[in-house]
Design an enzyme around this catalytic site. Structure first.
Site, PDB file in Angstrom:
ATOM      1  N   GLY A  14       0.528  -1.206   0.045  1.00  0.00           N
ATOM      2  CA  GLY A  14       0.370   0.118   0.004  1.00  0.00           C
ATOM      3  C   GLY A  14       0.651   1.207  -0.070  1.00  0.00           C
ATOM      4  N   LYS A 285       1.925 -12.032   3.967  1.00  0.00           N
ATOM      5  CA  LYS A 285       2.899 -12.039   3.434  1.00  0.00           C
ATOM      6  C   LYS A 285       3.006 -13.835   3.869  1.00  0.00           C
ATOM      7  CE  LYS A 285       2.851  -7.797   4.008  1.00  0.00           C
ATOM      8  NZ  LYS A 285       2.277  -7.159   2.503  1.00  0.00           N
TER       9      LYS A 285
HETATM   10  P1  ADP Z   1       1.422  -3.555   2.789  1.00  0.00           P
HETATM   11  O1  ADP Z   1       0.244  -2.544   2.035  1.00  0.00           O
HETATM   12  O2  ADP Z   1       2.360  -3.681   2.369  1.00  0.00           O
HETATM   13  O3  ADP Z   1       0.424  -4.864   2.515  1.00  0.00           O
HETATM   14  P2  ADP Z   1       0.539  -4.430   5.654  1.00  0.00           P
HETATM   15  O4  ADP Z   1       0.294  -3.221   6.235  1.00  0.00           O
HETATM   16  O5  ADP Z   1      -0.680  -4.990   4.847  1.00  0.00           O
HETATM   17  O6  ADP Z   1       1.493  -3.581   4.714  1.00  0.00           O
HETATM   18  O7  ADP Z   1       0.918  -4.788   6.152  1.00  0.00           O
HETATM   19  C1  ADP Z   1       2.872  -4.403   6.353  1.00  0.00           C
HETATM   20  C2  ADP Z   1       2.867  -4.335   7.555  1.00  0.00           C
HETATM   21  O8  ADP Z   1       2.557  -5.514   8.683  1.00  0.00           O
HETATM   22  C3  ADP Z   1       4.049  -3.604   9.240  1.00  0.00           C
HETATM   23  O9  ADP Z   1       4.130  -2.322   8.937  1.00  0.00           O
HETATM   24  C4  ADP Z   1       3.720  -4.243  10.175  1.00  0.00           C
HETATM   25  O10 ADP Z   1       3.190  -2.799  11.089  1.00  0.00           O
HETATM   26  C5  ADP Z   1       2.901  -4.920  10.720  1.00  0.00           C
HETATM   27  N1  ADP Z   1       3.252  -6.764  10.877  1.00  0.00           N
HETATM   28  C6  ADP Z   1       1.983  -6.767  11.821  1.00  0.00           C
HETATM   29  N2  ADP Z   1       3.007  -8.357  11.975  1.00  0.00           N
HETATM   30  C7  ADP Z   1       4.255  -7.630  12.151  1.00  0.00           C
HETATM   31  C8  ADP Z   1       5.563  -9.043  12.146  1.00  0.00           C
HETATM   32  N3  ADP Z   1       5.610  -9.843  13.255  1.00  0.00           N
HETATM   33  N4  ADP Z   1       6.446  -8.644  11.766  1.00  0.00           N
HETATM   34  C9  ADP Z   1       6.762  -7.098  10.820  1.00  0.00           C
HETATM   35  N5  ADP Z   1       5.653  -6.629  10.765  1.00  0.00           N
HETATM   36  C10 ADP Z   1       4.540  -6.903  11.369  1.00  0.00           C
HETATM   37 MG    MG Z   2      -1.140  -5.784   2.916  1.00  0.00          MG
END
Ligand code: ADP
Ligand code: MG
Length: 323
Positions: A14, A285
């Site tokens: 995002g 992910k």
């Molecule tokens: P994107 O838009 O790239 O899919 P997301 O917000 O869905 O981004 O996913 C990235 C976020 O995941 C990070 O900013 C972090 O806050 C969160 N997150 C949750 N659990 C973890 C974890 N175990 N390690 C790292 N990040 C994490």
């Molecule tokens: Mg996401």
């Protein structure tokens, strides 16, 4: 042509289009698209073949707001969620398509190394009996008060739930993706030397009827899980998931948090089951990475957008490998 080069499916998060603090102006969208195009063209320069995919959560939210204002103020009927998904694929696909074209021109790669850049409006099949349809969990679009929410659910059949942050928000199912309808066309274009932008937002969710015909559904697909399906079907070598954090962490957000560098799929699954990765953000992910290497992929990488190049070179990010 291009068959011996490694294929990398790059999934942009995002933050790739609208970063924190942005108002979301076209100028900001272009500036962000050019940043992504810069490193993607660098990868192409390094002899990788590239398929790009991207999230669309913020953009579908914005489209929903526009539609709501149009309905309230001008009686313009709102479009369905699958159509909103298609709009977001065109919107973001265009930005990447043009910025990549220009970057490749600038680097002298256009014509010789790359034949063209194309965006594919992508439909992704989900199962009509996916359990997610019985339990919509994904919040989308604007916040409403109780009265408005009741009215919309009567008029449009939308399902609302109280949002943890207050008010009511529409919830929709997030079914598991099966396969992209356009996968063969995507494969052909890659083999022919095109950079393809596809499966935006995880793909437009569609179901098949008994005659094999398609129709869109009111749901959203997780973009990381959609990216895995596409990468596996294309027999890509690497799935590169780019986000706004440098690595996946154990005990994330606690004083004990620990960055993860290399994980076998089996180890990643163990940590996943222990609940280290939040559902809807890092969870999918990691799951996408596990599935990709289990389905024959060499390597899945989760890294910060700005570190894309270094991550591909093994210098940073979290790597999930077979085993
Ligand atoms: P994107 O838009 O790239 O899919 P997301 O917000 O869905 O981004 O996913 C990235 C976020 O995941 C990070 O900013 C972090 O806050 C969160 N997150 C949750 N659990 C973890 C974890 N175990 N390690 C790292 N990040 C994490
Ligand atoms: Mg996401």
């Amino acid at each position: 042509m291009g068959k011996s080069r490694k294929l990398v499916v790059v999934a942009l998060g995002g933050n790739a289009f609208q970063s924190k603090g942005d108002r979301g102006t076209p100028q900001e969208y272009w500036a962000n698209a050019y940043k992504a195009a810069e490193f993607i063209s660098k990868l192409i320069e390094e002899e990788y073949n590239i398929v790009v995919t991207h999230g669309n959560g913020p953009q579908v939210g914005i489209i929903a707001e526009w539609m709501m204002l149009g309905m309230k103020q001008k009686d313009i009927p709102p479009m369905t969620l699958d159509i909103a998904g298609a709009m977001s694929q065109g919107w973001l696909g265009y930005l990447l398509q043009q910025s990549l074209y220009n970057k490749l021109k600038e680097k002298g790669l256009f014509g010789s190394r790359v034949k063209g850049v194309v965006t594919i409006v992508t439909q992704t099949i989900v199962k009509s009996d996916d359990p997610a349809f019985k339990d919509p969990t994904k919040y989308i679009g604007p916040w409403y008060d109780k009265e408005e929410a009741d009215k919309l659910s009567r008029e449009l059949g939308w399902v609302f739930k109280p949002d943890p942050r207050g008010g009511y928000r529409r919830v929709v199912p997030s079914p598991d993706p099966v396969i992209q309808v356009e996968i063969d066309a995507i494969k052909k274009l890659v083999e022919d030397g095109y950079v393809v932008i596809a499966d935006g937002g995880g793909g437009i969710p569609v179901v098949l009827n008994e005659k094999g015909m398609l129709s869109g559904v009111e749901a959203v697909i997780d973009k990381d899980l959609g990216a895995e399906r596409m990468a596996s079907a294309l027999k890509a070598n690497i799935l590169l998931i780019l986000t706004d954090i440098d690595k996946a962490y154990l005990n994330y957000g606690t004083p004990q948090q620990k960055p993860l560098d290399v994980l076998k799929a089996s180890e990643a699954l163990e940590y996943y089951k222990q609940g280290h990765f939040k559902p809807g953000s890092m969870g999918p992910k990691i799951l996408a990475g596990i599935r990709f290497v289990q389905n024959g992929g060499e390597l899945a990488i989760i890294a910060h957008l700005e570190n894309a190049y270094e991550a591909l070179k093994g210098k940073t990010g979290t790597r999930i490998i077979p085993g």
